[in-house]
Write a protein that holds these residues in place. Structure first.
Motif, PDB file in Angstrom:
ATOM      1  N   ILE A  56       0.939  -1.303  -0.029  1.00 39.22           N
ATOM      2  CA  ILE A  56       0.009   0.097  -0.057  1.00 39.22           C
ATOM      3  C   ILE A  56       0.733   1.377   0.080  1.00 39.22           C
ATOM      4  O   ILE A  56       0.581   2.140  -0.844  1.00 39.22           O
ATOM      5  CB  ILE A  56      -0.943   0.210   1.299  1.00 39.22           C
ATOM      6  CG1 ILE A  56      -1.938  -1.153   0.934  1.00 39.22           C
ATOM      7  CG2 ILE A  56      -1.673   1.288   1.288  1.00 39.22           C
ATOM      8  CD1 ILE A  56      -2.860  -1.283   2.158  1.00 39.22           C
ATOM      9  N   ALA A  57       1.993   1.329   0.784  1.00 42.52           N
ATOM     10  CA  ALA A  57       3.038   2.243   0.789  1.00 42.52           C
ATOM     11  C   ALA A  57       3.897   2.520  -0.382  1.00 42.52           C
ATOM     12  O   ALA A  57       4.780   3.154  -0.519  1.00 42.52           O
ATOM     13  CB  ALA A  57       3.853   2.186   2.097  1.00 42.52           C
ATOM     14  N   GLY A  58       3.656   1.569  -1.459  1.00 37.45           N
ATOM     15  CA  GLY A  58       4.445   1.781  -2.738  1.00 37.45           C
ATOM     16  C   GLY A  58       5.329   0.998  -2.906  1.00 37.45           C
ATOM     17  O   GLY A  58       6.421   1.207  -3.899  1.00 37.45           O
ATOM     18  N   LYS A  59       5.506   0.146  -1.828  1.00 42.29           N
ATOM     19  CA  LYS A  59       7.021  -0.819  -1.927  1.00 42.29           C
ATOM     20  C   LYS A  59       6.732  -2.106  -2.905  1.00 42.29           C
ATOM     21  O   LYS A  59       5.664  -2.291  -3.130  1.00 42.29           O
ATOM     22  CB  LYS A  59       7.284  -1.217  -0.615  1.00 42.29           C
ATOM     23  CG  LYS A  59       7.350  -0.099   0.348  1.00 42.29           C
ATOM     24  CD  LYS A  59       8.719   0.693   0.108  1.00 42.29           C
ATOM     25  CE  LYS A  59       9.029   1.950   1.186  1.00 42.29           C
ATOM     26  NZ  LYS A  59      10.035   2.695   0.840  1.00 42.29           N
ATOM     27  N   SER A  60       8.120  -2.430  -3.356  1.00 43.20           N
ATOM     28  CA  SER A  60       7.983  -3.431  -4.178  1.00 43.20           C
ATOM     29  C   SER A  60       7.424  -4.888  -3.352  1.00 43.20           C
ATOM     30  O   SER A  60       7.534  -4.815  -2.348  1.00 43.20           O
ATOM     31  CB  SER A  60       9.351  -3.601  -4.894  1.00 43.20           C
ATOM     32  OG  SER A  60      10.186  -4.292  -3.790  1.00 43.20           O
ATOM     33  N   PRO A  61       7.042  -5.913  -4.368  1.00 43.48           N
ATOM     34  CA  PRO A  61       6.953  -7.124  -3.469  1.00 43.48           C
ATOM     35  C   PRO A  61       8.113  -7.444  -2.944  1.00 43.48           C
ATOM     36  O   PRO A  61       7.714  -8.246  -1.609  1.00 43.48           O
ATOM     37  CB  PRO A  61       6.545  -8.070  -4.678  1.00 43.48           C
ATOM     38  CG  PRO A  61       6.076  -7.171  -5.903  1.00 43.48           C
ATOM     39  CD  PRO A  61       6.949  -5.632  -5.692  1.00 43.48           C
ATOM     40  N   GLU A  62       9.248  -7.465  -3.323  1.00 39.78           N
ATOM     41  CA  GLU A  62      10.676  -8.004  -2.586  1.00 39.78           C
ATOM     42  C   GLU A  62      10.361  -7.024  -1.411  1.00 39.78           C
ATOM     43  O   GLU A  62      10.745  -7.559  -0.112  1.00 39.78           O
ATOM     44  CB  GLU A  62      11.688  -7.687  -3.268  1.00 39.78           C
ATOM     45  CG  GLU A  62      11.858  -8.592  -4.462  1.00 39.78           C
ATOM     46  CD  GLU A  62      11.067  -8.155  -5.740  1.00 39.78           C
ATOM     47  OE1 GLU A  62      10.651  -6.940  -5.829  1.00 39.78           O
ATOM     48  OE2 GLU A  62      10.876  -8.907  -6.754  1.00 39.78           O
ATOM     49  N   GLU A  63      10.224  -5.757  -1.218  1.00 36.41           N
ATOM     50  CA  GLU A  63      10.300  -4.941  -0.029  1.00 36.41           C
ATOM     51  C   GLU A  63       9.312  -5.410   1.014  1.00 36.41           C
ATOM     52  O   GLU A  63       9.361  -5.330   2.128  1.00 36.41           O
ATOM     53  CB  GLU A  63      10.396  -3.532  -0.620  1.00 36.41           C
ATOM     54  CG  GLU A  63      11.612  -2.822  -0.968  1.00 36.41           C
ATOM     55  CD  GLU A  63      11.281  -1.599  -1.518  1.00 36.41           C
ATOM     56  OE1 GLU A  63      12.132  -0.941  -1.333  1.00 36.41           O
ATOM     57  OE2 GLU A  63      10.366  -1.361  -2.458  1.00 36.41           O
ATOM     58  N   ALA A  64       8.170  -5.547   0.327  1.00 39.54           N
ATOM     59  CA  ALA A  64       7.005  -6.043   0.973  1.00 39.54           C
ATOM     60  C   ALA A  64       7.394  -7.441   1.808  1.00 39.54           C
ATOM     61  O   ALA A  64       7.131  -7.528   3.110  1.00 39.54           O
ATOM     62  CB  ALA A  64       5.776  -6.475   0.259  1.00 39.54           C
ATOM     63  N   ALA A  65       8.075  -8.301   1.348  1.00 41.19           N
ATOM     64  CA  ALA A  65       8.409  -9.606   1.697  1.00 41.19           C
ATOM     65  C   ALA A  65       9.239  -9.423   3.019  1.00 41.19           C
ATOM     66  O   ALA A  65       9.209 -10.052   3.922  1.00 41.19           O
ATOM     67  CB  ALA A  65       9.100 -10.692   0.712  1.00 41.19           C
ATOM     68  N   VAL A  66      10.232  -8.644   2.856  1.00 44.65           N
ATOM     69  CA  VAL A  66      11.187  -8.114   3.843  1.00 44.65           C
ATOM     70  C   VAL A  66      10.553  -7.681   5.082  1.00 44.65           C
ATOM     71  O   VAL A  66      10.661  -7.757   6.222  1.00 44.65           O
ATOM     72  CB  VAL A  66      12.349  -7.151   3.326  1.00 44.65           C
ATOM     73  CG1 VAL A  66      13.075  -6.658   4.593  1.00 44.65           C
ATOM     74  CG2 VAL A  66      13.118  -7.779   2.428  1.00 44.65           C
ATOM     75  N   ALA A  67       9.373  -6.687   4.637  1.00 46.93           N
ATOM     76  CA  ALA A  67       8.599  -6.118   5.708  1.00 46.93           C
ATOM     77  C   ALA A  67       8.007  -7.249   6.508  1.00 46.93           C
ATOM     78  O   ALA A  67       7.774  -7.214   7.885  1.00 46.93           O
ATOM     79  CB  ALA A  67       7.768  -4.862   5.227  1.00 46.93           C
ATOM     80  N   GLY A  68       7.300  -8.209   5.994  1.00 52.95           N
ATOM     81  CA  GLY A  68       6.640  -9.440   6.532  1.00 52.95           C
ATOM     82  C   GLY A  68       7.697 -10.274   7.194  1.00 52.95           C
ATOM     83  O   GLY A  68       7.242 -10.537   8.439  1.00 52.95           O
ATOM     84  N   GLU A  69       8.767 -10.325   6.699  1.00 54.75           N
ATOM     85  CA  GLU A  69       9.732 -11.141   7.780  1.00 54.75           C
ATOM     86  C   GLU A  69      10.234 -10.397   8.786  1.00 54.75           C
ATOM     87  O   GLU A  69      10.277 -11.213   9.763  1.00 54.75           O
ATOM     88  CB  GLU A  69      10.843 -11.431   6.652  1.00 54.75           C
ATOM     89  CG  GLU A  69      11.996 -12.271   7.232  1.00 54.75           C
ATOM     90  CD  GLU A  69      12.971 -12.643   6.643  1.00 54.75           C
ATOM     91  OE1 GLU A  69      14.166 -13.388   7.017  1.00 54.75           O
ATOM     92  OE2 GLU A  69      13.257 -12.358   5.222  1.00 54.75           O
ATOM     93  N   ALA A  70      10.399  -9.058   8.698  1.00 54.68           N
ATOM     94  CA  ALA A  70      10.783  -8.504   9.961  1.00 54.68           C
ATOM     95  C   ALA A  70       9.806  -8.388  10.893  1.00 54.68           C
ATOM     96  O   ALA A  70       9.828  -8.498  12.128  1.00 54.68           O
ATOM     97  CB  ALA A  70      11.086  -6.919   9.518  1.00 54.68           C
TER      98      ALA A  70
END
Length: 141
Positions: free
Chosen positions: A8-22
């Motif tokens: 939603i914040a405009g991050k890439s799927p890869e960045e989203a995966a990192v956010a989810g992992e964190a």
């Protein structure tokens, strides 16, 4: 939730995966530390927010830990869950802003107390959130 927020914040799927992992790691650490569900939620939210803000996974872990501890401290002091949320958010935001864990704890403490006072004074939840946010930020002004 964190991954969705990143998208939603405009991050890439890869960045989203990192956010989810964190966020997942922050949740596990908070659970391992014996924190309450509300404090775990604060840790998860701040860890995800840190990644969305461009921080490293290590910085996200620190934000999550600070948020969880601040929220738990507020709950242990008898503050409401709303005040604990404000405490956790302020502490996590302080870490994201480059502050020390001690400074984050001070921001969390101030925010939790301000949010609780606003609620006790009959202010709306939004006003209590604003009071907590202002108090947390005022620590560094």
């Amino acid at each position: 939730e964190a991954a969705g927020g990143a998208i939603i914040a405009g991050k890439s799927p890869e960045e989203a995966a990192v956010a989810g992992e964190a966020a997942g790691k922050a949740a596990q650490k908070a659970l391992d530390d014996g924190l309450s569900p509300d404090a775990v939620d604060a840790a998860v939210e701040s860890a995800g927010d840190a990644i969305i803000a461009g921080k490293t996974p290590e910085e996200a872990a620190a934000a999550g830990e600070a948020a969880g501890k601040a929220a738990q401290k507020a709950l242990d002091a008898g503050l409401s869950t709303e005040a604990a949320d404000a405490a956790g958010k302020a502490a996590g935001d302080a870490i994201i802003a480059g502050r020390t864990p001690e400074e984050a704890a001070a921001a969390g403490d101030a925010a939790g107390k301000a949010a609780q006072k606003a609620r006790d004074d009959g202010l709306s939840p939004d006003a209590a959130d604003a009071a907590g946010e202002a108090a947390g930020e005022a620590i560094f002004a």
